[in-house]
Scaffold this motif. Structure first.
Motif, PDB file in Angstrom:
ATOM      1  N   GLN A   1      48.138  30.822  14.978  1.00  0.00           N
ATOM      2  CA  GLN A   1      48.978  31.970  15.300  1.00  0.00           C
ATOM      3  C   GLN A   1      49.144  32.890  14.087  1.00  0.00           C
ATOM      4  OE1 GLN A   1      53.040  31.330  16.528  1.00  0.00           O
ATOM      5  NE2 GLN A   1      53.277  33.498  16.931  1.00  0.00           N
ATOM      6  N   ASN A   2      49.239  32.318  12.892  1.00  0.00           N
ATOM      7  CA  ASN A   2      49.370  33.132  11.681  1.00  0.00           C
ATOM      8  C   ASN A   2      48.183  34.067  11.494  1.00  0.00           C
ATOM      9  OD1 ASN A   2      51.853  32.160  11.060  1.00  0.00           O
ATOM     10  ND2 ASN A   2      51.178  30.770   9.437  1.00  0.00           N
ATOM     11  N   SER A   3      46.982  33.577  11.850  1.00  0.00           N
ATOM     12  CA  SER A   3      45.799  34.422  11.709  1.00  0.00           C
ATOM     13  C   SER A   3      45.842  35.573  12.712  1.00  0.00           C
ATOM     14  CB  SER A   3      44.519  33.611  11.854  1.00  0.00           C
ATOM     15  OG  SER A   3      44.425  33.093  13.163  1.00  0.00           O
ATOM     16  N   GLU A   4      46.418  35.316  13.907  1.00  0.00           N
ATOM     17  CA  GLU A   4      46.576  36.388  14.902  1.00  0.00           C
ATOM     18  C   GLU A   4      47.544  37.447  14.391  1.00  0.00           C
ATOM     19  OE1 GLU A   4      47.575  35.088  18.887  1.00  0.00           O
ATOM     20  OE2 GLU A   4      45.949  33.626  18.838  1.00  0.00           O
ATOM     21  N   LEU A   5      48.638  37.016  13.786  1.00  0.00           N
ATOM     22  CA  LEU A   5      49.627  37.936  13.233  1.00  0.00           C
ATOM     23  C   LEU A   5      49.008  38.738  12.091  1.00  0.00           C
ATOM     24  CD1 LEU A   5      52.542  38.992  13.198  1.00  0.00           C
ATOM     25  CD2 LEU A   5      53.101  37.132  11.618  1.00  0.00           C
ATOM     26  N   ALA A   6      48.275  38.057  11.231  1.00  0.00           N
ATOM     27  CA  ALA A   6      47.613  38.736  10.109  1.00  0.00           C
ATOM     28  C   ALA A   6      46.619  39.776  10.620  1.00  0.00           C
ATOM     29  CB  ALA A   6      46.908  37.715   9.214  1.00  0.00           C
ATOM     30  N   ALA A   7      45.864  39.424  11.653  1.00  0.00           N
ATOM     31  CA  ALA A   7      44.889  40.359  12.236  1.00  0.00           C
ATOM     32  C   ALA A   7      45.594  41.560  12.854  1.00  0.00           C
ATOM     33  CB  ALA A   7      44.026  39.647  13.274  1.00  0.00           C
ATOM     34  N   ALA A   8      46.713  41.317  13.529  1.00  0.00           N
ATOM     35  CA  ALA A   8      47.481  42.408  14.146  1.00  0.00           C
ATOM     36  C   ALA A   8      48.035  43.341  13.071  1.00  0.00           C
ATOM     37  CB  ALA A   8      48.607  41.843  14.998  1.00  0.00           C
ATOM     38  N   LYS A   9      48.550  42.772  11.985  1.00  0.00           N
ATOM     39  CA  LYS A   9      49.081  43.587  10.878  1.00  0.00           C
ATOM     40  C   LYS A   9      47.971  44.426  10.254  1.00  0.00           C
ATOM     41  CE  LYS A   9      53.046  40.842   9.338  1.00  0.00           C
ATOM     42  NZ  LYS A   9      53.555  39.981   8.242  1.00  0.00           N
ATOM     43  N   GLU A  10      46.806  43.795  10.053  1.00  0.00           N
ATOM     44  CA  GLU A  10      45.666  44.498   9.460  1.00  0.00           C
ATOM     45  C   GLU A  10      45.233  45.666  10.353  1.00  0.00           C
ATOM     46  OE1 GLU A  10      41.091  43.416   8.613  1.00  0.00           O
ATOM     47  OE2 GLU A  10      42.523  42.098   7.604  1.00  0.00           O
ATOM     48  N   THR A  11      45.176  45.421  11.658  1.00  0.00           N
ATOM     49  CA  THR A  11      44.799  46.476  12.611  1.00  0.00           C
ATOM     50  C   THR A  11      45.819  47.615  12.578  1.00  0.00           C
ATOM     51  OG1 THR A  11      43.683  44.875  14.015  1.00  0.00           O
ATOM     52  CG2 THR A  11      44.290  46.956  15.042  1.00  0.00           C
ATOM     53  N   MET A  12      47.105  47.268  12.571  1.00  0.00           N
ATOM     54  CA  MET A  12      48.164  48.294  12.512  1.00  0.00           C
ATOM     55  C   MET A  12      48.024  49.143  11.252  1.00  0.00           C
ATOM     56  SD  MET A  12      51.644  46.340  13.784  1.00  0.00           S
ATOM     57  CE  MET A  12      52.631  47.314  12.667  1.00  0.00           C
ATOM     58  N   LEU A  13      47.823  48.473  10.121  1.00  0.00           N
ATOM     59  CA  LEU A  13      47.702  49.182   8.846  1.00  0.00           C
ATOM     60  C   LEU A  13      46.472  50.089   8.845  1.00  0.00           C
ATOM     61  CD1 LEU A  13      48.551  49.718   5.922  1.00  0.00           C
ATOM     62  CD2 LEU A  13      47.275  47.675   5.256  1.00  0.00           C
ATOM     63  N   PHE A  14      45.352  49.559   9.301  1.00  0.00           N
ATOM     64  CA  PHE A  14      44.107  50.340   9.311  1.00  0.00           C
ATOM     65  C   PHE A  14      44.241  51.554  10.231  1.00  0.00           C
ATOM     66  CE2 PHE A  14      39.456  50.896  10.286  1.00  0.00           C
ATOM     67  CZ  PHE A  14      39.108  51.321   9.021  1.00  0.00           C
ATOM     68  N   ASN A  15      44.853  51.357  11.405  1.00  0.00           N
ATOM     69  CA  ASN A  15      45.068  52.477  12.322  1.00  0.00           C
ATOM     70  C   ASN A  15      45.982  53.538  11.705  1.00  0.00           C
ATOM     71  OD1 ASN A  15      43.381  51.563  14.352  1.00  0.00           O
ATOM     72  ND2 ASN A  15      45.001  50.432  15.387  1.00  0.00           N
ATOM     73  N   ALA A  16      47.003  53.097  10.972  1.00  0.00           N
ATOM     74  CA  ALA A  16      47.903  54.043  10.304  1.00  0.00           C
ATOM     75  C   ALA A  16      47.140  54.852   9.255  1.00  0.00           C
ATOM     76  CB  ALA A  16      49.076  53.299   9.659  1.00  0.00           C
ATOM     77  N   LEU A  17      46.246  54.196   8.529  1.00  0.00           N
ATOM     78  CA  LEU A  17      45.436  54.893   7.516  1.00  0.00           C
ATOM     79  C   LEU A  17      44.500  55.906   8.173  1.00  0.00           C
ATOM     80  CD1 LEU A  17      44.562  51.839   5.240  1.00  0.00           C
ATOM     81  CD2 LEU A  17      46.047  53.756   4.625  1.00  0.00           C
TER      82      LEU A  17
END
Length: 172
Positions: A1-17
């Motif tokens: 589950q932690n890897s899913e959360l990390a992936a979601a955070k990474e996607t959010m950050l990349f989309n914001a950029l």
């Protein structure tokens, strides 16, 4: 589950950029490259699904390839396949621009060995998705995706690892 959360955070950050990047002049060749590649890929996908649906006696939910493209690209405000493909192509170019701008700012260079490792990941995905049982090599991946996409992907991994370590997420 932690890897899913990390992936979601990474996607959010990349989309914001990506959303923060305003492009004054689009690199025409890059946009055309993604437009044509995605149009070809989606047309092939459309034909595959159309055949698959009819073979098994299902009703195919799309009237034509353009209807399919608009649905798959899911670009806000796009009412034609051309607009959907253009929006998709521009988004892909923005993704590359963000990756290479960050790499430049962070002074990150990707080694050939890192590109080769990324090519092998792509080759493994191709092998996994191939119904005939063909085993793909990293050379096949370079031929299929090209050096720039593989370099971009390897650079993305390296850049995002550093950026994620320096980013704090808060609930809003």
């Amino acid at each position: 589950q932690n890897s899913e959360l990390a992936a979601a955070k990474e996607t959010m950050l990349f989309n914001a950029l990506i959303d923060a990047l305003k492009v004054k002049k689009w690199p025409k060749n890059s946009v055309e490259f993604f437009y044509e590649a995605y149009e070809k890929s989606l047309t092939e996908e459309y034909e595959y699904y159309k055949y698959y649906y009819s073979y098994y006696g299902y009703t195919f939910p799309f009237t034509d390839v353009y209807d399919f493209i608009i649905s798959v690209c899911d670009i806000e405000g796009a009412t034609t396949a051309e607009q959907a493909l253009q929006g998709y192509a521009e988004r892909k170019v923005k993704e590359q621009l963000v990756v290479f701008l960050l790499a430049d700012k962070l002074n990150i260079k990707v080694k050939r060995s890192e590109m080769d490792a990324q090519a092998q990941i792509f080759a493994d995905m191709l092998t996994e998705n191939d119904q005939s049982g063909k085993k793909y090599t990293s050379k096949d991946a370079y031929e299929q995706y090209g050096d720039i996409l593989i370099e971009c992907s390897a650079t993305y991994n390296k850049v995002m690892k550093i950026v994620m370590e320096d980013t704090t997420f808060t609930q809003s």
